[in-house]
Design an enzyme around this catalytic site. Sequence first.
Site, PDB file in Angstrom:
ATOM      1  N   HIS A  88       0.823  -1.205   0.000  1.00 17.57           N
ATOM      2  CA  HIS A  88       0.000   0.000   0.000  1.00 17.57           C
ATOM      3  C   HIS A  88       0.862   1.263   0.000  1.00 17.57           C
ATOM      4  O   HIS A  88       0.562   2.234  -0.701  1.00 17.57           O
ATOM      5  CB  HIS A  88      -0.912  -0.023   1.228  1.00 17.57           C
ATOM      6  CG  HIS A  88      -1.789   1.164   1.349  1.00 17.57           C
ATOM      7  ND1 HIS A  88      -1.678   2.065   2.395  1.00 17.57           N
ATOM      8  CD2 HIS A  88      -2.780   1.635   0.560  1.00 17.57           C
ATOM      9  CE1 HIS A  88      -2.563   3.023   2.238  1.00 17.57           C
ATOM     10  NE2 HIS A  88      -3.258   2.795   1.143  1.00 17.57           N
ATOM     11  N   GLU A 105       2.223   1.846  -3.450  1.00 18.54           N
ATOM     12  CA  GLU A 105       1.185   2.425  -4.314  1.00 18.54           C
ATOM     13  C   GLU A 105       1.141   3.940  -4.144  1.00 18.54           C
ATOM     14  O   GLU A 105       1.092   4.691  -5.121  1.00 18.54           O
ATOM     15  CB  GLU A 105      -0.169   1.808  -3.967  1.00 18.54           C
ATOM     16  CG  GLU A 105      -1.351   2.429  -4.698  1.00 18.54           C
ATOM     17  CD  GLU A 105      -2.601   2.500  -3.852  1.00 18.54           C
ATOM     18  OE1 GLU A 105      -3.240   3.577  -3.824  1.00 18.54           O
ATOM     19  OE2 GLU A 105      -2.935   1.485  -3.210  1.00 18.54           O
ATOM     20  N   HIS A 106       1.181   4.397  -2.901  1.00 19.05           N
ATOM     21  CA  HIS A 106       1.186   5.838  -2.643  1.00 19.05           C
ATOM     22  C   HIS A 106       2.419   6.506  -3.252  1.00 19.05           C
ATOM     23  O   HIS A 106       2.320   7.563  -3.881  1.00 19.05           O
ATOM     24  CB  HIS A 106       1.174   6.099  -1.127  1.00 19.05           C
ATOM     25  CG  HIS A 106      -0.187   6.095  -0.522  1.00 19.05           C
ATOM     26  ND1 HIS A 106      -0.739   7.198   0.083  1.00 19.05           N
ATOM     27  CD2 HIS A 106      -1.127   5.116  -0.430  1.00 19.05           C
ATOM     28  CE1 HIS A 106      -1.947   6.904   0.533  1.00 19.05           C
ATOM     29  NE2 HIS A 106      -2.196   5.642   0.242  1.00 19.05           N
ATOM     30  N   GLU A 136      -4.320   7.715   7.261  1.00 24.39           N
ATOM     31  CA  GLU A 136      -5.329   6.856   6.627  1.00 24.39           C
ATOM     32  C   GLU A 136      -5.650   5.666   7.529  1.00 24.39           C
ATOM     33  O   GLU A 136      -6.812   5.293   7.692  1.00 24.39           O
ATOM     34  CB  GLU A 136      -4.816   6.381   5.271  1.00 24.39           C
ATOM     35  CG  GLU A 136      -5.830   5.597   4.465  1.00 24.39           C
ATOM     36  CD  GLU A 136      -5.302   5.171   3.103  1.00 24.39           C
ATOM     37  OE1 GLU A 136      -6.062   4.491   2.362  1.00 24.39           O
ATOM     38  OE2 GLU A 136      -4.150   5.493   2.770  1.00 24.39           O
TER      39      GLU A 136
END
Length: 415
Positions: free
Chosen positions: A51, A54-55, A131
């Site tokens: 994740h 991806e950022h 997040e």
Amino acid sequence: MNRTMEASVTTLDNGVVVLSERLPGRQSVALSLTLGNGSRDQQADENGFAHLLEHMLFKGSTERDGDALNAAMESLGGTINAFTDRESTVFHGTVLAEDAQEAFVLLSEMLLRPRLAHGDLRLEKQVVAQEAAMAAEDLEDWVQERALLEIWGEHPLAWPVLGKAQCIRTASRKRLQAYHERVLAEAPLIVTAVGDVVHEQYCEWAQHVFPGGRRPPSAVTPPAQPRFRSGKKSIRRAEARQAHLVWMAPACAVESPDYLAHVLANAILGGGTASYLFRELRERRGLAYQVFSHLDALRDCGEWSLYIATPEEKAREAGKAMAEVLTQLTQEGPSPAEMHWAKRSLRIQLLLGQEDAELRMSRLARQWLYLGRLLSAETSLQQLEAVDAAAVRRVLGAAWEHRFELSCLPSRRPG
């Protein structure tokens, strides 16, 4: 190149698979790059790297910084996006057909040549932490993640997609870069385009852009096999204002011959307002505003979950009602009328999805990732129609006999 009734498929010399489907009358293209790598493909000290990476791919490439990358995405309509789940990472967007090559170059540049700058990484780790904090504040999400931890134990399927705080805090550029290189070498890569497309163009672009030397699946160490753990557990949490019940059962993999029987059984059990759970727990007993079942089929296993939030004093009654619904459905099976409406509902969902180019794109990529082949909508509907009530009853009984029951209750207050 192989052609189905709906799509074209080519496996290139560099190992990349190109899927495309031409839709007459369209001026746009739904485009995606799908990596068969998600949170379950990490090592224990990498939890959250999929994740986080991806950022970081949106923070700029070796060719352009983050501002230039954002400007390029906005010039294409601002629809470029990405998501990570347990078994894949997907970069996607819908653009005008005249901009398709520019979008392809942009996505492949992000994937292959990210900057991974130290300053960007320091800031993005804070964003990911925020997040994760937001997700932890959503009690429904939190309790379902806790249930995954209970049923899968230490297996990576139990790890949160957003990652563990300690792993994210200690992630360095060197380690994230090594992870990125490993993913590019090992993970399946699928290019999918739907709309105003010429298949050969995408094959040419992908052959030119992506390097060879990808490891074949047989050379990649297979992941540890997950083992479902049944049982019961009750926990209390200060943030809870009512009882949250999550029941889980083992389900099948996507490629299982019983997959569509599970899909149909899920619809009948708790997939909508005509389902058993909704009718019994909400309409007849008024125990909850929200109650549903959800099926998540994966590449080698799956899980099936039931969820209800109800006042704490109603928790025992709600659990008893859920058990009664499961007993009734597994012992008697669905009626012909219930089989009819469930099949009709699923048929309509599939056909309506065919009207959306992005959904068609996602369906193609998912089929190839999990099945290694493509099925037309007509074939899928024929297979769905062939599922009978006995199959639905069988998969329900086999799954829910071995369930795990989690109750999250409000903390007891002094006095």
